[in-house]
Design a protein around this motif. Structure first.
Motif, mmCIF file in Angstrom:
data_model
loop_
_atom_site.group_PDB
_atom_site.id
_atom_site.type_symbol
_atom_site.label_atom_id
_atom_site.label_comp_id
_atom_site.label_asym_id
_atom_site.label_seq_id
_atom_site.Cartn_x
_atom_site.Cartn_y
_atom_site.Cartn_z
ATOM 1 N N GLU A 1 37.670 48.939 44.663
ATOM 2 C CA GLU A 1 38.969 48.344 44.346
ATOM 3 C C GLU A 1 39.004 46.878 44.726
ATOM 4 O O GLU A 1 38.229 46.430 45.554
ATOM 5 C CB GLU A 1 40.076 49.065 45.133
ATOM 6 C CG GLU A 1 40.269 50.494 44.716
ATOM 7 C CD GLU A 1 41.169 51.247 45.692
ATOM 8 O OE1 GLU A 1 41.768 50.605 46.581
ATOM 9 O OE2 GLU A 1 41.256 52.478 45.557
ATOM 10 N N LEU B 1 44.547 42.723 46.109
ATOM 11 C CA LEU B 1 45.833 43.064 45.496
ATOM 12 C C LEU B 1 46.809 43.713 46.471
ATOM 13 O O LEU B 1 47.974 43.311 46.557
ATOM 14 C CB LEU B 1 45.609 43.980 44.286
ATOM 15 C CG LEU B 1 44.959 43.326 43.068
ATOM 16 C CD1 LEU B 1 44.751 44.352 41.966
ATOM 17 C CD2 LEU B 1 45.814 42.169 42.561
ATOM 18 N N ALA B 2 46.328 44.732 47.215
ATOM 19 C CA ALA B 2 47.242 45.459 48.097
ATOM 20 C C ALA B 2 47.906 44.524 49.105
ATOM 21 O O ALA B 2 49.095 44.656 49.398
ATOM 22 C CB ALA B 2 46.502 46.592 48.805
ATOM 23 N N VAL C 1 50.521 44.467 45.349
ATOM 24 C CA VAL C 1 50.209 44.936 43.999
ATOM 25 C C VAL C 1 49.272 46.138 44.107
ATOM 26 O O VAL C 1 48.270 46.084 44.824
ATOM 27 C CB VAL C 1 49.537 43.813 43.166
ATOM 28 C CG1 VAL C 1 49.154 44.319 41.776
ATOM 29 C CG2 VAL C 1 50.442 42.595 43.071
ATOM 30 N N THR C 2 49.623 47.233 43.424
ATOM 31 C CA THR C 2 48.795 48.433 43.504
ATOM 32 C C THR C 2 47.446 48.204 42.820
ATOM 33 O O THR C 2 47.411 47.793 41.667
ATOM 34 C CB THR C 2 49.486 49.621 42.806
ATOM 35 O OG1 THR C 2 50.845 49.668 43.229
ATOM 36 C CG2 THR C 2 48.797 50.920 43.137
ATOM 37 N N PRO C 3 46.360 48.472 43.534
ATOM 38 C CA PRO C 3 45.033 48.315 42.908
ATOM 39 C C PRO C 3 44.707 49.508 42.015
ATOM 40 O O PRO C 3 45.418 50.509 42.025
ATOM 41 C CB PRO C 3 44.095 48.269 44.113
ATOM 42 C CG PRO C 3 44.791 49.043 45.171
ATOM 43 C CD PRO C 3 46.271 48.906 44.922
ATOM 44 N N GLN C 4 43.635 49.392 41.250
ATOM 45 C CA GLN C 4 43.138 50.514 40.452
ATOM 46 C C GLN C 4 41.715 50.823 40.915
ATOM 47 O O GLN C 4 40.964 49.904 41.251
ATOM 48 C CB GLN C 4 43.190 50.162 38.964
ATOM 49 C CG GLN C 4 42.795 51.315 38.046
ATOM 50 C CD GLN C 4 43.209 51.090 36.594
ATOM 51 O OE1 GLN C 4 44.394 51.034 36.295
ATOM 52 N NE2 GLN C 4 42.236 50.949 35.712
ATOM 53 N N MET D 1 55.275 47.617 48.331
ATOM 54 C CA MET D 1 54.061 48.440 48.472
ATOM 55 C C MET D 1 54.258 49.436 49.603
ATOM 56 O O MET D 1 54.605 49.048 50.711
ATOM 57 C CB MET D 1 52.877 47.516 48.783
ATOM 58 C CG MET D 1 51.587 48.217 49.098
ATOM 59 S SD MET D 1 50.754 48.926 47.680
ATOM 60 C CE MET D 1 50.601 47.490 46.630
ATOM 61 N N VAL E 1 46.850 52.156 36.059
ATOM 62 C CA VAL E 1 47.893 51.531 36.878
ATOM 63 C C VAL E 1 48.576 50.427 36.057
ATOM 64 O O VAL E 1 48.466 49.247 36.352
ATOM 65 C CB VAL E 1 47.301 50.980 38.192
ATOM 66 C CG1 VAL E 1 48.439 50.580 39.144
ATOM 67 C CG2 VAL E 1 46.416 52.011 38.869
ATOM 68 N N GLU F 1 47.723 56.164 38.189
ATOM 69 C CA GLU F 1 46.360 56.693 38.107
ATOM 70 C C GLU F 1 46.257 57.814 39.123
ATOM 71 O O GLU F 1 46.748 57.689 40.246
ATOM 72 C CB GLU F 1 45.399 55.540 38.435
ATOM 73 C CG GLU F 1 44.038 55.915 38.926
ATOM 74 C CD GLU F 1 43.192 54.680 39.247
ATOM 75 O OE1 GLU F 1 42.272 54.398 38.481
ATOM 76 O OE2 GLU F 1 43.443 54.013 40.268
ATOM 77 N N LEU G 1 49.772 55.393 46.882
ATOM 78 C CA LEU G 1 50.013 53.964 47.092
ATOM 79 C C LEU G 1 50.902 53.527 45.938
ATOM 80 O O LEU G 1 50.511 53.623 44.773
ATOM 81 C CB LEU G 1 48.685 53.208 47.079
ATOM 82 C CG LEU G 1 48.694 51.772 47.601
ATOM 83 C CD1 LEU G 1 49.145 51.718 49.058
ATOM 84 C CD2 LEU G 1 47.305 51.160 47.477
ATOM 85 N N THR G 2 52.111 53.099 46.246
ATOM 86 C CA THR G 2 53.056 52.769 45.179
ATOM 87 C C THR G 2 53.610 51.357 45.325
ATOM 88 O O THR G 2 53.826 50.878 46.434
ATOM 89 C CB THR G 2 54.223 53.788 45.119
ATOM 90 O OG1 THR G 2 55.188 53.316 44.174
ATOM 91 C CG2 THR G 2 54.886 53.972 46.477
ATOM 92 N N SER G 3 53.810 50.716 44.195
ATOM 93 C CA SER G 3 54.337 49.346 44.216
ATOM 94 C C SER G 3 55.846 49.337 44.450
ATOM 95 O O SER G 3 56.428 48.304 44.710
ATOM 96 C CB SER G 3 54.003 48.648 42.892
ATOM 97 O OG SER G 3 54.526 49.384 41.808
ATOM 98 N N HIS H 1 47.596 56.011 42.533
ATOM 99 C CA HIS H 1 47.918 54.588 42.494
ATOM 100 C C HIS H 1 49.050 54.423 41.505
ATOM 101 O O HIS H 1 48.873 54.612 40.309
ATOM 102 C CB HIS H 1 46.711 53.764 42.020
ATOM 103 C CG HIS H 1 45.628 53.644 43.033
ATOM 104 N ND1 HIS H 1 44.288 53.682 42.705
ATOM 105 C CD2 HIS H 1 45.676 53.471 44.380
ATOM 106 C CE1 HIS H 1 43.561 53.535 43.809
ATOM 107 N NE2 HIS H 1 44.390 53.412 44.837
ATOM 108 N N ASP H 2 50.222 54.085 42.009
ATOM 109 C CA ASP H 2 51.418 54.110 41.162
ATOM 110 C C ASP H 2 51.951 52.708 40.876
ATOM 111 O O ASP H 2 52.020 51.862 41.752
ATOM 112 C CB ASP H 2 52.513 54.923 41.872
ATOM 113 C CG ASP H 2 53.852 54.807 41.171
ATOM 114 O OD1 ASP H 2 53.915 55.160 39.980
ATOM 115 O OD2 ASP H 2 54.818 54.326 41.804
#
Lengths: 291, 97, 278
Positions: free
Chosen positions: A45, A49-50, A54-57, B1, B23, B29, B45-47, B75-76
């Motif tokens: 990842e 971002l985190a 911001v949520t990573p992928q 977050m 995401v 995801e 893990l959510t925004s 991952h949201d």
């Protein structure tokens, strides 16, 4: 996906654009030959971002797959336009560059390995700013070496298109394949409007945007090598055709005298109707079948 | 977050991993993997902050009919409870293929 | 933090070459001078503002289509001339505002112009020319990708007037929905976001950060100092691989680009694994 592919030719067409990055990559391979590398369960990842909320992928929006196309070893790298606009971050950029470098190393050992890039990207990921920009420079360097050995094929299918620094990477590709739903340009209409004013570019003028950046125009003026329908089978055939064609005698980005003279011949005192450039530029370009 | 974790009891083993979703705005995801033992662990893990109770309600509902021993990572990017449930079911389907 | 003035390119081109007349026949925005550098005869290139330029969106130090294709031509000239002899160094002096943001540019495919210049610089590097980018001022986004970022070695001045970034502050703030102040604050802890050259140096991409007291009016001693650094960078480039790997193997990169290094290692390992299977 891959089991279905051979049937699609005979039944209904399967949209390519509706597929996500992973599905797009997989559908290009000979059935059952593809393997994903550094996939989501490897959890490479973005480390940046985190910390910015911001949520990573898990795959950082970049899918790397290796397998066979037309029986030849090929690596496909697909950017996921739905994640952060397909933007290039440290990890996604390194995945792309490293995959190209590994293909290059194999070619140097005599193991022919082709490369296909599926670019859906707005360019640099601004949360990773300078590392994104640096990775684009490295991707460009990797394309330049690899394309000496094998064709580096770039597909821009839509709907994000290919913009920013990554448009330069597309410009270095051996062949560019687009659909009518795809766009290719350095600066998006919004950025131009904000920087140079609405008189320069009215970003709400959809017709103008497509007339300039759209796949049909890019193909018609010779800046893309094939225009295909939004159909997975047609995309597969285009990739197979360009793999068979091999490395072009001269890459478009090395045709400096030709394009310099074309720019010199333009009248800069006015805006041009994009269609004018089709007539002026397409002449002399290698003909390619419009599927 | 926000990071949210839940545990649920599980009764049967799962053989395959599954990854679904992206995401992207309003989507998420899901990574589902076999876990040794008799429990399931969910890590989100959510925004979007402040929806712990909603997440719990969605997952309570999901685990009311699913007893796989799995590790689920989410991952949201602001998905609705309906989309979350759909993605979880999709992940289970893929893991059973 | 400083606004783009567009004077440093010309100042340093003259200073380093001792000449003021560029090669003829080019647009006034691209200055090319061949001059001795150590034991070499180097080609120096820079892009400068040209208020009389043909394209209205490329008159203030932006890299537009004419600039990009001219750079590509001048770099390719060197590759061609040196094909059977010692490869001359190419020095890109970088102080560029941005790429040209214009409708004409998009219509005529500025992306290909940028690619053509990067192709030329990259091809020169691959052919064995030591390509050095000396960043004396601004190096933004597509302009830097076009002019400089394909160099073997990147050198920058340790000075507030030097700025390397993917996007100008105001635009970056707008797009990431932050204020300029919060963006600056974030840059203090997240190095890749910073507009400060010392933070950029932490990324490990630079070969060297050079201290210059008077970057807009250098003394003879300062000029000589920079020339010496260029000669050292050229020597280093000639004795190293022609790829860009040095950017991820520097001690700073080992720290700041851990994720890049891990990603590459993982891909290498899995690639080797499936090659045995396939």
């Amino acid at each position: 996906m891959s089991e279905q592919r051979n049937d699609t030719k005979f039944i209904n067409r399967q949209s390519f654009i509706e597929l996500n990055a992973r599905e797009r990559a997989e559908v290009l391979f000979d059935a059952g030959t593809s393997r994903e590398l550094a996939g989501p369960f490897d959890r490479m990842e973005s480390p940046w971002l985190a910390m910015q909320g911001v949520t990573p992928q898990a795959d950082d929006g970049c899918v790397v797959m290796k397998g066979k196309i037309s029986g030849q070893s090929t690596v496909v790298i697909a950017l996921e336009g739905a994640f952060q606009g397909g933007s290039m971050g440290e990890v996604s950029g390194e995945k792309l560059a490293a995959a190209l470098d590994l293909a290059c190393a194999d070619n140097e050992k005599g193991i022919r390995t082709n490369a296909v890039m599926l670019l859906e990207t707005g360019g640099v990921r601004l949360q990773e700013a300078n590392l994104g920009l640096a990775s684009i420079a490295e991707i460009m360097a990797s394309i330049l070496v690899l394309r000496r050995h094998v064709p580096v094929i770039c597909i821009i299918a839509g709907t994000v298109g290919c913009f920013g620094g990554m448009s330069l990477a597309a410009g270095l590709a051996s062949y560019v394949v687009m659909t009518r739903e795809a766009r290719l340009g350095m600066n998006g209409p919004e950025v131009i409007e904000q920087t140079s004013g609405v008189d320069e570019f009215d970003s709400s003028d959809r017709a103008l945007i497509w007339a300039i950046h759209g796949g049909e125009q890019r193909f018609a003026m010779g800046l893309a090598d094939a225009l295909v329908e939004d159909d997975a089978q047609q995309m597969v055939e285009a990739v197979q055709r360009f793999i068979a064609k091999g490395v072009p005698a001269v890459h478009r980005s090395s045709e400096v005298a030709l394009y310099r003279s074309r720019i010199a011949a333009l009248d800069p005192s006015r805006q041009w109707d994009p269609k004018e450039l089709r007539a002026a530029w397409k002449a002399g370009a290698a003909p390619e079948v419009n599927q | 977050m926000e990071r949210i974790e839940f545990d649920y009891p599980a009764t049967h083993a799962v053989l395959k991993k599954a990854h679904v979703g992206v995401v992207g705005s309003g989507d998420l995801e899901v990574l589902l993997e076999p876990l040794d033992g008799d429990s399931a662990h969910v890590s989100i893990l959510t925004s979007v902050d402040g929806f712990r109770n909603t997440w719990k309600a969605v997952l309570d509902r999901f685990f009311a009919s699913y007893q796989g021993a799995v590790r689920i990572q989410i991952h949201d990017a602001g998905a609705t409870p309906g989309s979350v449930l759909l993605r979880l079911q999709q992940a289970v389907e893929v893991s059973q293929r | 933090m400083s606004e783009y003035k567009g004077i440093r390119g010309t100042v340093w081109l003259k200073a380093l070459t001792g000449q003021s007349a560029p090669l003829g026949g080019d647009p006034a925005s691209v200055l090319t001078i061949d001059a001795p550098l150590g034991e070499d005869n180097a080609r120096f290139l820079c892009v400068v503002p040209n208020p009389e330029g043909r394209f209205p969106c490329a008159r203030h130090g932006e890299v537009g289509m004419e600039e990009a294709y001219t750079l590509a031509t001048r770099v390719r000239e060197v590759i061609h001339e040196d094909r059977d002899r010692l490869k001359r160094p190419i020095v890109a002096i970088v102080d560029v505002k941005s790429q040209a943001y214009g409708r004409r540019e998009e219509t005529a495919g500025i992306f290909l112009a940028g690619a053509a210049a990067a192709d030329a610089y990259g091809s020169a590097r691959l052919a064995g020319h030591p390509v050095i980018a000396l960043i004396v001022g601004h190096a933004f986004s597509g302009a830097f990708l076009t002019h400089g970022y394909q160099a073997n070695r990147l050198l920058a001045f340790d000075d507030d007037g030097v700025m390397i970034h993917a996007m100008h502050k105001a635009a970056a703030a707008r797009i990431t929905r932050r204020t300029v102040e919060s963006l600056e604050e974030l840059g203090k802890t997240i190095a890749p976001l910073s507009y400060n050259i010392r933070d950029y140096a932490k990324l490990g991409l630079l070969y060297k950060l050079l201290h210059v007291e008077h970057p807009e009016n250098p003394s003879p001693a300062e000029i000589e100092g920079v020339q010496k650094e260029l000669i050292a960078a050229i020597h280093d480039a000639r004795n190293s691989p022609v790829d860009l790997r040095s950017r991820t193997t520097s001690s700073e990169a080992l720290d700041m680009r851990k994720a890049s290094i891990q990603t590459r290692r993982l891909l290498e390992a899995q690639w080797a694994e499936i090659r045995h299977e396939q």
